[in-house]
Design a protein around this motif. Structure first.
Motif, short mmCIF file in Angstrom:
data_model
loop_
_atom_site.label_atom_id
_atom_site.label_comp_id
_atom_site.label_asym_id
_atom_site.label_seq_id
_atom_site.Cartn_x
_atom_site.Cartn_y
_atom_site.Cartn_z
N VAL B 24 -22.86 -7.73 -2.23
CA VAL B 24 -21.67 -8.59 -2.13
C VAL B 24 -20.51 -7.83 -2.75
CG1 VAL B 24 -22.49 -10.97 -2.00
CG2 VAL B 24 -22.44 -9.82 -4.22
N THR B 25 -19.36 -7.97 -2.14
CA THR B 25 -18.22 -7.19 -2.62
C THR B 25 -16.91 -7.89 -2.29
OG1 THR B 25 -17.30 -4.94 -2.64
CG2 THR B 25 -18.00 -5.81 -0.50
N LEU B 26 -15.87 -7.44 -2.94
CA LEU B 26 -14.51 -7.89 -2.62
C LEU B 26 -13.74 -6.71 -2.04
CD1 LEU B 26 -13.10 -9.91 -5.69
CD2 LEU B 26 -14.09 -10.83 -3.60
N VAL B 27 -12.84 -7.02 -1.12
CA VAL B 27 -11.85 -6.03 -0.68
C VAL B 27 -10.52 -6.47 -1.25
CG1 VAL B 27 -10.69 -4.95 1.28
CG2 VAL B 27 -13.10 -5.63 1.48
N MET B 28 -9.91 -5.64 -2.08
CA MET B 28 -8.61 -5.98 -2.62
C MET B 28 -7.55 -5.46 -1.67
SD MET B 28 -9.61 -5.31 -6.60
CE MET B 28 -8.01 -5.68 -7.25
N ASP B 29 -6.90 -6.40 -0.99
CA ASP B 29 -5.94 -6.07 0.08
C ASP B 29 -4.52 -6.06 -0.48
OD1 ASP B 29 -4.25 -6.13 2.32
OD2 ASP B 29 -4.86 -8.14 2.94
N ASN B 30 -4.08 -4.88 -0.87
CA ASN B 30 -2.68 -4.70 -1.30
C ASN B 30 -2.26 -5.60 -2.46
OD1 ASN B 30 -1.60 -2.64 0.64
ND2 ASN B 30 -2.30 -4.19 2.12
N LEU B 54 -10.93 -0.99 -2.04
CA LEU B 54 -9.48 -1.04 -2.24
C LEU B 54 -8.80 -0.73 -0.92
CD1 LEU B 54 -9.28 0.99 -5.57
CD2 LEU B 54 -9.94 -1.40 -5.22
N TYR B 55 -8.07 -1.70 -0.41
CA TYR B 55 -7.34 -1.50 0.85
C TYR B 55 -5.86 -1.58 0.52
CZ TYR B 55 -5.97 -2.08 5.71
OH TYR B 55 -5.40 -1.93 6.94
N THR B 119 -22.26 -9.71 1.99
CA THR B 119 -20.94 -10.29 2.25
C THR B 119 -19.83 -9.45 1.63
OG1 THR B 119 -21.90 -12.53 2.14
CG2 THR B 119 -19.52 -12.36 1.91
N ALA B 120 -18.73 -9.33 2.37
CA ALA B 120 -17.50 -8.77 1.80
C ALA B 120 -16.39 -9.80 2.00
CB ALA B 120 -17.12 -7.47 2.52
N VAL B 121 -15.71 -10.17 0.92
CA VAL B 121 -14.58 -11.10 1.03
C VAL B 121 -13.29 -10.32 0.82
CG1 VAL B 121 -13.42 -13.09 0.01
CG2 VAL B 121 -15.89 -13.14 0.32
N ILE B 122 -12.41 -10.42 1.78
CA ILE B 122 -11.10 -9.76 1.68
C ILE B 122 -10.14 -10.69 0.95
CG2 ILE B 122 -9.15 -8.80 2.97
CD1 ILE B 122 -11.12 -8.29 5.30
N LEU B 123 -9.68 -10.22 -0.18
CA LEU B 123 -8.80 -11.01 -1.03
C LEU B 123 -7.39 -10.44 -0.88
CD1 LEU B 123 -9.17 -13.20 -3.31
CD2 LEU B 123 -8.96 -11.26 -4.88
N SER B 124 -6.48 -11.27 -0.44
CA SER B 124 -5.16 -10.74 -0.11
C SER B 124 -4.11 -11.18 -1.12
CB SER B 124 -4.77 -11.17 1.30
OG SER B 124 -5.69 -10.63 2.22
N ASN B 125 -3.02 -10.47 -1.04
CA ASN B 125 -1.81 -10.78 -1.79
C ASN B 125 -1.45 -12.25 -1.62
OD1 ASN B 125 1.15 -10.93 -2.10
ND2 ASN B 125 0.91 -8.73 -2.46
N GLU B 126 -1.26 -12.97 -2.72
CA GLU B 126 -1.09 -14.43 -2.63
C GLU B 126 0.19 -14.84 -1.92
OE1 GLU B 126 -0.82 -16.14 -6.66
OE2 GLU B 126 -0.27 -14.15 -7.37
N HIS B 127 1.20 -13.98 -1.96
CA HIS B 127 2.47 -14.37 -1.33
C HIS B 127 2.53 -13.95 0.13
CE1 HIS B 127 3.81 -15.72 -5.16
NE2 HIS B 127 3.54 -14.55 -5.69
N ARG B 128 2.03 -12.73 0.40
CA ARG B 128 2.22 -12.21 1.74
C ARG B 128 1.04 -12.49 2.66
NH1 ARG B 128 3.50 -6.37 1.55
NH2 ARG B 128 4.22 -6.84 -0.55
N GLY B 129 -0.09 -12.87 2.11
CA GLY B 129 -1.27 -13.13 2.93
C GLY B 129 -1.93 -11.83 3.36
N ALA B 130 -2.94 -11.96 4.21
CA ALA B 130 -3.72 -10.79 4.62
C ALA B 130 -2.88 -9.84 5.48
CB ALA B 130 -4.95 -11.24 5.39
N ALA B 131 -3.20 -8.55 5.40
CA ALA B 131 -2.57 -7.55 6.26
C ALA B 131 -2.84 -7.95 7.72
CB ALA B 131 -3.16 -6.17 5.96
#
Lengths: 196, 196
Positions: B24-30, B54-55, B119-131
């Motif tokens: 299980v992992t997280l993807v930190m999206d920007n 790290l994305y 599982t990988a969960v992509i976690l995005s910038n809270e203001h801009r949302g996912a890439a």
């Protein structure tokens, strides 16, 4: 008199109030960092706490400023305390189980507690721990199970995890689907929130 | 060659590694804010993630400084990506379900997902949302159920809640009691960590 409010906002206020939990709460024990305090209030609002208790004896309640992240403070009632016995007596008379966060030998993991019953969790300063007079008077202790090299969480992160566990237990028990307030209380609160 | 290490620290490293979750992992999206990034890494360590992805395509990976809160970064492996297709292909080939955080009509609540499978969960910038390129290529979307007036959580708080749900599901399924790594992998990792 209710000021100008859109029908959408009124509906939103009613929906939020109908799910507010009035018998679970956090006690913020001398948490001074404004970023952490803002994040904790935001999580309290998000997970539906109606009220938090502020226990500030050695630290000052921080100035949260006017940032948007501080806006949640409008929607969470705050009760100040400075007398520990009075605060704890109040909980006891209301039949509220009181639990503090801690790491002693007798502490139990978060998920071992029943949060469907009335509960107050004392959340303490992450570096200094709980105020000694609270340690003395509150036996029940919870810890968040961790399995890392760094054995601590940011206090706002710990608060959110505790609130999420409370919320999850209450969701599974169906408690979120029945308003905690009477129709009269809901009407009064709706009016009050509409003016904020 | 292993440098000087106390028996206690060696035991601690072995205990932590034996509970590390590698699938299980997280993807930190920007996610650019250093406080949030530090808090997220601290939670990853605490809840036993072996690796994060790290994305960073529009933002830079922040300088985390030397504060103690940043020390968790030592204990969580980081894999950098800049090609979305390559990253997502890698997950697909490894049989990893990929989920992003979001609020669209088809998003499902956090607890509706099975986190006992890879599982990988992509976690995005809270203001801009996912890439946008990730939105396009990842259909599964999760939201954290909220019931407040302010409909958002701090991104480090959101990360911790997601990690706690993953961890709780894996705890209930007994997955934390069996090492994810082979004895040889554990020995190699123990040696490597002892030198950090």
């Amino acid at each position: 008199m209710r000021g100008f409010i859109t029908p959408e906002r009124l509906e939103r206020i009613k929906a939020v109030l109908s799910r507010r939990q009035k018998d679970v709460t956090l006690v913020m024990d001398n948490i001074w960092d404004p970023h952490n305090v803002s994040a904790i209030l935001r999580s309290c609002d998000a997970f539906g706490l109606h009220r938090v208790h502020l226990y500030y004896t050695t630290e000052k309640w921080p100035d949260l400023g006017k940032k948007s992240s501080a806006s949640a403070k409008k929607w969470v009632e705050r009760v100040r305390h400075d007398d520990p016995a009075e605060m704890l007596d109040g909980f006891q008379k209301a039949g509220v189980q009181v639990i503090r966060t801690g790491f002693s030998e007798t502490a139990k993991p978060l998920h071992a507690f029943d949060f469907t019953i009335p509960t107050a969790v004392i959340l303490s300063n992450e570096h200094r721990g709980a105020a000694p007079e609270l340690v003395e008077q509150v036996a029940e202790e919870l810890y968040i199970p961790m399995q890392g090299m760094v054995q601590s969480l940011n206090v706002s992160v710990a608060a959110a995890v505790i609130l999420y566990e409370m919320f999850s237990q209450r969701r599974r028990a169906g408690l979120l689907d029945t308003p905690a307030f009477s129709p009269e209380e809901l009407e009064a609160l709706t009016q009050e929130w509409s003016d904020r």
